[in-house]
Design a protein around this motif. Structure first.
Motif, PDB file in Angstrom:
ATOM      1  N   ASN A  38     -11.350 -16.219  -5.248  1.00 18.49           N
ATOM      2  CA  ASN A  38      -9.669 -15.430  -4.401  1.00 18.49           C
ATOM      3  C   ASN A  38      -9.533 -14.765  -4.006  1.00 18.49           C
ATOM      4  O   ASN A  38      -8.569 -13.951  -4.931  1.00 18.49           O
ATOM      5  N   ASP A  39     -10.206 -14.247  -2.930  1.00 18.34           N
ATOM      6  CA  ASP A  39      -9.138 -12.998  -2.770  1.00 18.34           C
ATOM      7  C   ASP A  39      -7.932 -12.543  -1.518  1.00 18.34           C
ATOM      8  O   ASP A  39      -7.674 -12.010  -1.255  1.00 18.34           O
ATOM      9  N   ASN A  40      -7.320 -13.866  -1.992  1.00 24.12           N
ATOM     10  CA  ASN A  40      -5.878 -13.933  -1.321  1.00 24.12           C
ATOM     11  C   ASN A  40      -5.063 -13.142  -1.791  1.00 24.12           C
ATOM     12  O   ASN A  40      -4.483 -13.613  -3.016  1.00 24.12           O
ATOM     13  N   PRO A  41      -4.286 -12.134  -1.186  1.00 29.05           N
ATOM     14  CA  PRO A  41      -3.429 -11.073  -2.188  1.00 29.05           C
ATOM     15  C   PRO A  41      -1.903 -11.432  -2.145  1.00 29.05           C
ATOM     16  O   PRO A  41      -1.658 -11.676  -2.853  1.00 29.05           O
ATOM     17  N   ALA A  42      -1.949 -13.289  -1.350  1.00 26.99           N
ATOM     18  CA  ALA A  42      -0.921 -13.848  -1.496  1.00 26.99           C
ATOM     19  C   ALA A  42      -0.721 -14.572  -3.102  1.00 26.99           C
ATOM     20  O   ALA A  42       0.072 -14.702  -3.864  1.00 26.99           O
ATOM     21  N   LEU A  43      -1.855 -14.674  -3.357  1.00 26.94           N
ATOM     22  CA  LEU A  43      -2.351 -15.604  -4.960  1.00 26.94           C
ATOM     23  C   LEU A  43      -1.733 -14.195  -6.118  1.00 26.94           C
ATOM     24  O   LEU A  43      -1.598 -14.959  -6.658  1.00 26.94           O
ATOM     25  N   ARG A  44      -2.726 -13.925  -5.641  1.00 22.27           N
ATOM     26  CA  ARG A  44      -2.682 -12.491  -6.240  1.00 22.27           C
ATOM     27  C   ARG A  44      -1.041 -12.079  -6.778  1.00 22.27           C
ATOM     28  O   ARG A  44      -0.438 -11.647  -8.169  1.00 22.27           O
ATOM     29  N   ARG A  45      -0.082 -12.279  -6.143  1.00 19.74           N
ATOM     30  CA  ARG A  45       1.241 -11.944  -6.463  1.00 19.74           C
ATOM     31  C   ARG A  45       2.269 -13.018  -7.034  1.00 19.74           C
ATOM     32  O   ARG A  45       2.218 -12.701  -7.899  1.00 19.74           O
ATOM     33  N   PHE A  46       1.364 -13.955  -6.075  1.00 15.55           N
ATOM     34  CA  PHE A  46       2.613 -15.520  -7.113  1.00 15.55           C
ATOM     35  C   PHE A  46       1.858 -15.608  -7.899  1.00 15.55           C
ATOM     36  O   PHE A  46       2.608 -16.401  -9.063  1.00 15.55           O
ATOM     37  N   VAL A  47       0.388 -15.219  -8.059  1.00 17.76           N
ATOM     38  CA  VAL A  47       0.179 -15.219 -10.237  1.00 17.76           C
ATOM     39  C   VAL A  47       0.861 -14.114 -10.865  1.00 17.76           C
ATOM     40  O   VAL A  47       1.399 -14.726 -11.991  1.00 17.76           O
ATOM     41  N   SER A  48       1.139 -13.287 -10.195  1.00 21.95           N
ATOM     42  CA  SER A  48       1.743 -12.021 -11.431  1.00 21.95           C
ATOM     43  C   SER A  48       3.502 -12.828 -11.677  1.00 21.95           C
ATOM     44  O   SER A  48       3.875 -12.683 -12.766  1.00 21.95           O
ATOM     45  N   MET A  49       3.927 -13.013 -10.243  1.00 22.82           N
ATOM     46  CA  MET A  49       4.928 -13.088 -10.485  1.00 22.82           C
ATOM     47  C   MET A  49       5.625 -15.608 -11.263  1.00 22.82           C
ATOM     48  O   MET A  49       6.343 -14.830 -11.942  1.00 22.82           O
ATOM     49  N   ALA A  50       4.569 -15.626 -11.395  1.00 18.31           N
ATOM     50  CA  ALA A  50       4.403 -16.932 -12.868  1.00 18.31           C
ATOM     51  C   ALA A  50       4.086 -16.304 -13.922  1.00 18.31           C
ATOM     52  O   ALA A  50       4.793 -16.913 -14.138  1.00 18.31           O
ATOM     53  N   LYS A  51       3.450 -15.133 -13.386  1.00 21.48           N
ATOM     54  CA  LYS A  51       3.265 -14.714 -15.533  1.00 21.48           C
ATOM     55  C   LYS A  51       4.188 -14.313 -16.102  1.00 21.48           C
ATOM     56  O   LYS A  51       4.807 -14.376 -17.138  1.00 21.48           O
ATOM     57  N   VAL A  52       4.949 -13.177 -15.335  1.00 18.42           N
ATOM     58  CA  VAL A  52       6.704 -12.769 -14.994  1.00 18.42           C
ATOM     59  C   VAL A  52       7.465 -13.918 -15.710  1.00 18.42           C
ATOM     60  O   VAL A  52       8.190 -13.556 -16.514  1.00 18.42           O
ATOM     61  N   LEU A  53       8.287 -14.821 -15.017  1.00 15.63           N
ATOM     62  CA  LEU A  53       8.899 -16.010 -14.980  1.00 15.63           C
ATOM     63  C   LEU A  53       8.499 -16.615 -16.604  1.00 15.63           C
ATOM     64  O   LEU A  53       9.182 -17.000 -16.982  1.00 15.63           O
ATOM     65  N   ALA A  54       7.624 -17.078 -17.091  1.00 14.10           N
ATOM     66  CA  ALA A  54       6.801 -17.598 -17.557  1.00 14.10           C
ATOM     67  C   ALA A  54       7.098 -16.867 -18.801  1.00 14.10           C
ATOM     68  O   ALA A  54       7.925 -17.297 -19.588  1.00 14.10           O
TER      69      ALA A  54
ATOM     70  N   GLU B 129      -0.647  -3.533  11.896  1.00 14.40           N
ATOM     71  CA  GLU B 129       0.469  -4.230  10.338  1.00 14.40           C
ATOM     72  C   GLU B 129       0.000  -5.321   9.998  1.00 14.40           C
ATOM     73  O   GLU B 129       0.676  -5.398   9.188  1.00 14.40           O
ATOM     74  N   ILE B 130      -0.557  -6.410  11.241  1.00 11.14           N
ATOM     75  CA  ILE B 130      -0.907  -7.944  10.233  1.00 11.14           C
ATOM     76  C   ILE B 130      -1.406  -7.406   9.427  1.00 11.14           C
ATOM     77  O   ILE B 130      -1.030  -8.615   7.876  1.00 11.14           O
ATOM     78  N   VAL B 131      -2.808  -6.605   9.015  1.00 12.48           N
ATOM     79  CA  VAL B 131      -3.244  -7.205   8.229  1.00 12.48           C
ATOM     80  C   VAL B 131      -2.729  -6.382   6.688  1.00 12.48           C
ATOM     81  O   VAL B 131      -2.732  -6.439   6.009  1.00 12.48           O
ATOM     82  N   ASP B 132      -2.212  -4.980   7.110  1.00 11.86           N
ATOM     83  CA  ASP B 132      -1.456  -4.543   5.820  1.00 11.86           C
ATOM     84  C   ASP B 132       0.159  -5.665   5.174  1.00 11.86           C
ATOM     85  O   ASP B 132      -0.528  -5.400   3.864  1.00 11.86           O
ATOM     86  N   ALA B 133       0.478  -6.154   6.564  1.00 13.34           N
ATOM     87  CA  ALA B 133       1.375  -6.655   5.828  1.00 13.34           C
ATOM     88  C   ALA B 133       0.750  -7.649   4.754  1.00 13.34           C
ATOM     89  O   ALA B 133       1.555  -8.641   3.851  1.00 13.34           O
ATOM     90  N   VAL B 134      -0.561  -8.478   5.610  1.00 14.73           N
ATOM     91  CA  VAL B 134      -1.120  -9.979   4.350  1.00 14.73           C
ATOM     92  C   VAL B 134      -1.668  -9.441   3.572  1.00 14.73           C
ATOM     93  O   VAL B 134      -1.275  -9.464   2.139  1.00 14.73           O
ATOM     94  N   GLY B 135      -2.157  -8.096   3.330  1.00 12.21           N
ATOM     95  CA  GLY B 135      -2.487  -7.531   2.050  1.00 12.21           C
ATOM     96  C   GLY B 135      -1.583  -6.940   1.530  1.00 12.21           C
ATOM     97  O   GLY B 135      -2.043  -6.780   0.410  1.00 12.21           O
ATOM     98  N   ARG B 136      -0.144  -6.485   1.478  1.00 15.03           N
ATOM     99  CA  ARG B 136       1.022  -6.073   0.688  1.00 15.03           C
ATOM    100  C   ARG B 136       1.530  -7.908   0.288  1.00 15.03           C
ATOM    101  O   ARG B 136       2.493  -7.701  -0.691  1.00 15.03           O
TER     102      ARG B 136
END
Length: 297
Positions: free
Chosen positions: A274-290, A80-87
């Motif tokens: 960098n394979d940090n899943p949180a980074l991928r989501r953060f970048v995606s949100m930044a592009k949407v906001l931009a 569950e922890i790994v899945d949560a990090v991956g999401r």
């Protein structure tokens, strides 16, 4: 003995028969029976008494049951922890900044991401561009927000937003009477900058802009942070310049005036490795906001 064996063992106990355990797990009764027999052969002891009504635990099986349940619980929790990090629901995000968090694009982005991903711990660090990029390449930072649109080797760069440039004046200064100022208004003014980031970059910026007018600027470094630098402006130590985000900071005795035609672009910089899943989501949100704010160069 493996994880699947333990699942079959616990299911057989909970359902009281191999047939019911197989139905619950979606496998054949014979598969359950065979794997339990493999366990017993490997352990050298029977785990179940077989009878016409089903199965029940032997003394050895009773001793194994609590341990098997604990192992399954740990494995499930780990999954569950790994899945949560991956999401991107949990984890850690390290952000380098080169601007104020008082207002504007960046605090909006950080606030929105924190609201959508409360399980991700966000760590923010000040620094200059070279330090931030080095940290990104070494995976000590996940992303940095820097002025300009320069492409950094071995990094991904994406322009996200821009901010107007303001001069910071004492309220008593003659230029405070203007709605906006030009560089020729500032050519002979004394300036102060901080010795910490982004002080050196502001120093170089002032030298370039005033030199374009044929003058050499008077710039003094102060060994203070950004907030105290504004207080020094208020008491008459000199002027300074800052980006639009900082103007949300209210310091007694100063005022902000935009410099005509001066705009600073800001970009996000991160490593494509960098394979940090949180980074991928953060970048995606930044592009949407931009895109929502209509970022244009």
């Amino acid at each position: 003995m493996n994880f699947r064996h333990l699942r079959y063992f616990v299911a057989a106990f909970e359902h009281g028969s191999f047939r019911k355990a197989g139905a619950a797990l979606g496998v054949q009764e014979s598969t359950i029976s065979r794997r339990i027999r493999d366990m017993e052969d490997g352990l050298g002891s029977a785990l179940f008494h077989r009878h016409s009504g089903g199965v029940c635990l032997t003394v050895a099986g009773q001793r194994l049951l609590s341990k098997a349940r604990k192992v399954l619980r740990y494995v499930n929790e780990g999954t569950e922890i790994v899945d949560a990090v991956g999401r991107g629901e949990e984890g850690h995000l390290r952000v380098g900044i080169f601007t104020s968090l008082a207002s504007g694009f960046l605090p909006d982005l950080l606030r929105g991401f924190a609201e959508e991903h409360p399980g991700v711990h966000i760590e923010v660090a000040d620094g200059n561009p070279a330090e931030h990029v080095a940290a990104i390449r070494q995976f000590r930072l996940d992303i940095a927000f820097l002025t300009g649109t320069l492409d950094w080797p071995r990094c991904e760069t994406d322009y996200l937003w821009s901010e107007r440039v303001f001069v910071v004046l004492p309220e008593s200064h003659a230029l405070a009477q203007k709605e906006e100022v030009h560089w020729h208004d500032l050519a002979h003014e004394p300036f102060i900058v901080s010795d910490v980031p982004p002080g050196q970059e502001i120093h170089d910026y002032l030298v370039q802009r005033v030199a374009d007018l044929g003058h050499h600027p008077k710039i003094q470094s102060q060994f203070v942070g950004r907030d105290n630098l504004l207080t020094l402006v208020a008491i008459g130590s000199g002027l300074t310049v800052t980006s639009e985000a900082t103007t949300a900071a209210h310091v007694p005795g100063i005022c902000y005036r935009p410099i005509v035609g001066e705009v600073l672009p800001f970009s996000g910089v991160w490593s494509p490795k960098n394979d940090n899943p949180a980074l991928r989501r953060f970048v995606s949100m930044a592009k949407v906001l931009a895109r929502s704010q209509g970022a244009e160069l």
